[in-house]
Design a protein around this motif. Structure first.
Motif, PDB file in Angstrom:
ATOM      1  N   ILE A   1       0.852  -1.000   0.225  1.00 27.40           N
ATOM      2  CA  ILE A   1      -0.021  -0.208   0.306  1.00 27.40           C
ATOM      3  C   ILE A   1       1.112   1.581  -0.057  1.00 27.40           C
ATOM      4  N   GLN A   2       1.048   1.988  -0.912  1.00 26.95           N
ATOM      5  CA  GLN A   2       1.833   3.044  -1.158  1.00 26.95           C
ATOM      6  C   GLN A   2       1.661   4.073  -1.609  1.00 26.95           C
ATOM      7  N   TYR A   3       0.705   4.849  -0.501  1.00 23.57           N
ATOM      8  CA  TYR A   3      -0.230   6.324  -0.181  1.00 23.57           C
ATOM      9  C   TYR A   3      -0.633   5.972   0.569  1.00 23.57           C
ATOM     10  N   PHE A   4      -1.222   7.084   1.253  1.00 22.28           N
ATOM     11  CA  PHE A   4      -1.670   7.374   2.783  1.00 22.28           C
ATOM     12  C   PHE A   4      -2.473   8.867   2.575  1.00 22.28           C
ATOM     13  N   ASP A   5      -3.448   8.814   2.734  1.00 21.67           N
ATOM     14  CA  ASP A   5      -3.469  10.762   3.337  1.00 21.67           C
ATOM     15  C   ASP A   5      -2.978  11.483   4.638  1.00 21.67           C
ATOM     16  N   TRP A   6      -2.471  12.761   4.088  1.00 18.38           N
ATOM     17  CA  TRP A   6      -1.480  13.241   5.591  1.00 18.38           C
ATOM     18  C   TRP A   6      -1.653  14.570   5.866  1.00 18.38           C
ATOM     19  N   THR A   7      -2.297  15.494   7.721  1.00 19.42           N
ATOM     20  CA  THR A   7      -2.727  15.850   8.059  1.00 19.42           C
ATOM     21  C   THR A   7      -1.174  16.980   7.418  1.00 19.42           C
ATOM     22  N   VAL A   8      -1.092  18.143   6.806  1.00 17.23           N
ATOM     23  CA  VAL A   8      -0.027  19.375   6.833  1.00 17.23           C
ATOM     24  C   VAL A   8       0.420  19.692   8.498  1.00 17.23           C
ATOM     25  N   PRO A   9       1.729  19.528   9.320  1.00 14.07           N
ATOM     26  CA  PRO A   9       1.300  20.389  10.450  1.00 14.07           C
ATOM     27  C   PRO A   9       1.898  21.485  10.360  1.00 14.07           C
ATOM     28  N   ASN A  10       1.434  21.826  11.490  1.00 16.73           N
ATOM     29  CA  ASN A  10       2.265  23.515  11.358  1.00 16.73           C
ATOM     30  C   ASN A  10       3.313  23.659  11.548  1.00 16.73           C
ATOM     31  N   ALA A  11       4.489  23.568  10.663  1.00 22.07           N
ATOM     32  CA  ALA A  11       6.299  23.549  10.449  1.00 22.07           C
ATOM     33  C   ALA A  11       6.174  24.414   9.709  1.00 22.07           C
ATOM     34  N   PRO A  12       6.203  25.273   8.921  1.00 27.65           N
ATOM     35  CA  PRO A  12       7.141  25.197   7.924  1.00 27.65           C
ATOM     36  C   PRO A  12       8.496  25.592   7.611  1.00 27.65           C
ATOM     37  N   THR A  13       8.496  25.229   6.477  1.00 26.97           N
ATOM     38  CA  THR A  13       9.927  25.131   6.164  1.00 26.97           C
ATOM     39  C   THR A  13       9.706  25.084   4.597  1.00 26.97           C
ATOM     40  N   ASN A  14      11.317  25.471   3.749  1.00 26.60           N
ATOM     41  CA  ASN A  14      11.370  25.549   2.864  1.00 26.60           C
ATOM     42  C   ASN A  14      12.135  24.045   2.240  1.00 26.60           C
ATOM     43  N   GLN A  15      12.437  23.347   2.795  1.00 29.48           N
ATOM     44  CA  GLN A  15      13.260  22.357   3.201  1.00 29.48           C
ATOM     45  C   GLN A  15      12.894  20.779   2.899  1.00 29.48           C
ATOM     46  N   ALA A  16      11.458  20.745   3.423  1.00 34.39           N
ATOM     47  CA  ALA A  16      10.367  19.335   3.852  1.00 34.39           C
ATOM     48  C   ALA A  16      11.055  18.515   2.672  1.00 34.39           C
ATOM     49  N   VAL A  17      11.099  16.886   3.557  1.00 35.26           N
ATOM     50  CA  VAL A  17      11.929  15.773   2.634  1.00 35.26           C
ATOM     51  C   VAL A  17      11.335  15.058   2.881  1.00 35.26           C
ATOM     52  N   LEU A  18      10.444  13.412   2.618  1.00 33.37           N
ATOM     53  CA  LEU A  18      10.028  12.611   2.934  1.00 33.37           C
ATOM     54  C   LEU A  18      10.600  11.020   2.480  1.00 33.37           C
ATOM     55  N   ASP A  19      11.251  10.420   4.151  1.00 32.74           N
ATOM     56  CA  ASP A  19      11.591   9.627   3.658  1.00 32.74           C
ATOM     57  C   ASP A  19      11.369   8.176   4.054  1.00 32.74           C
ATOM     58  N   ILE A  20      11.098   7.513   2.903  1.00 29.27           N
ATOM     59  CA  ILE A  20      10.173   6.066   2.359  1.00 29.27           C
ATOM     60  C   ILE A  20      10.870   5.008   2.706  1.00 29.27           C
ATOM     61  N   ARG A  21      11.029   3.818   4.386  1.00 31.53           N
ATOM     62  CA  ARG A  21      11.314   3.600   4.496  1.00 31.53           C
ATOM     63  C   ARG A  21      11.256   1.667   4.325  1.00 31.53           C
ATOM     64  N   PHE A  22      11.981   0.533   3.873  1.00 30.74           N
ATOM     65  CA  PHE A  22      11.831  -0.324   3.948  1.00 30.74           C
ATOM     66  C   PHE A  22      12.215  -1.538   4.513  1.00 30.74           C
ATOM     67  N   GLY A  23      11.690  -2.799   4.964  1.00 24.89           N
ATOM     68  CA  GLY A  23      12.608  -4.054   6.065  1.00 24.89           C
ATOM     69  C   GLY A  23      11.900  -4.528   6.151  1.00 24.89           C
ATOM     70  N   CYS A  24      12.332  -5.939   6.184  1.00 26.10           N
ATOM     71  CA  CYS A  24      12.314  -6.699   6.616  1.00 26.10           C
ATOM     72  C   CYS A  24      12.437  -7.372   7.697  1.00 26.10           C
ATOM     73  N   LEU A  25      11.206  -8.050   9.409  1.00 33.27           N
ATOM     74  CA  LEU A  25      12.071  -8.393  10.627  1.00 33.27           C
ATOM     75  C   LEU A  25      13.129  -9.946   9.731  1.00 33.27           C
ATOM     76  N   ASN A  26      14.528  -9.719  10.473  1.00 29.99           N
ATOM     77  CA  ASN A  26      15.289 -10.342  10.115  1.00 29.99           C
ATOM     78  C   ASN A  26      15.701 -11.362   9.014  1.00 29.99           C
ATOM     79  N   ILE A  27      15.046 -10.930   7.612  1.00 30.50           N
ATOM     80  CA  ILE A  27      15.424 -10.999   6.569  1.00 30.50           C
ATOM     81  C   ILE A  27      15.739 -10.100   5.608  1.00 30.50           C
ATOM     82  N   TYR A  28      15.764  -8.854   5.157  1.00 33.92           N
ATOM     83  CA  TYR A  28      16.053  -7.294   5.080  1.00 33.92           C
ATOM     84  C   TYR A  28      16.459  -6.651   5.737  1.00 33.92           C
TER      85      TYR A  28
END
Length: 142
Positions: free
Chosen positions: A95-122
């Motif tokens: 599932i590669q989407y979700f709806d997000w409510t933007v926080p009150n955290a002004p910035t010109n450099q917002a970046v997302l980190d999409i992390r992936f892992g597998c329990l004891n496998i990856y």
């Protein structure tokens, strides 16, 4: 001379009959490692605190059984140098989407980190989306 041929034949037979390493989660494959590409928000997009935005991405997964895997999305406000907040808990990586409510955290450099892992496998692997830096504006004046 016959002994020399016999030794070579036995040596060749030993290598031919040696057990092959099993295909495990740790075996190297030709399939690419994990990576993600952000679709939304787009590069340079301006988001407003309180706005509901669809976060969406595509992902390339390693050759592992995804039933033991998870994805998390985190927000950085400084171009990816540090993490400001976790946007999701552990999620199904399919599932590669979700709806997000933007926080009150002004910035010109917002970046997302999409992390992936597998329990004891990856191992948990970061996919920092620096190519898709976006803006969180100050809240509108009342």
């Amino acid at each position: 001379m016959k002994l020399h041929r016999l030794i070579l034949a036995l040596l060749a037979l030993t290598f031919a009959l040696a057990p092959q390493s099993p295909r495990t989660a740790f075996a190297r494959t030709n399939k690419p490692k994990y990576s993600a590409r952000l679709i939304s928000p787009r590069q340079g997009e301006v988001l407003v605190p309180g706005q509901v935005v669809r976060i969406q991405w595509t992902a390339n997964f390693p050759d592992v059984d995804l039933t033991m895997c998870e994805t998390e999305v985190l927000l950085s406000l400084d171009g990816g140098r540090t993490i400001y907040m976790l946007l999701t808990e552990q999620r199904n990586p399919k599932i590669q989407y979700f709806d997000w409510t933007v926080p009150n955290a002004p910035t010109n450099q917002a970046v997302l980190d999409i992390r992936f892992g597998c329990l004891n496998i990856y191992p948990e692997t970061s996919s920092l989306q620096v190519q898709s830096t976006f803006v969180i504006s100050p809240p509108p004046a009342l």
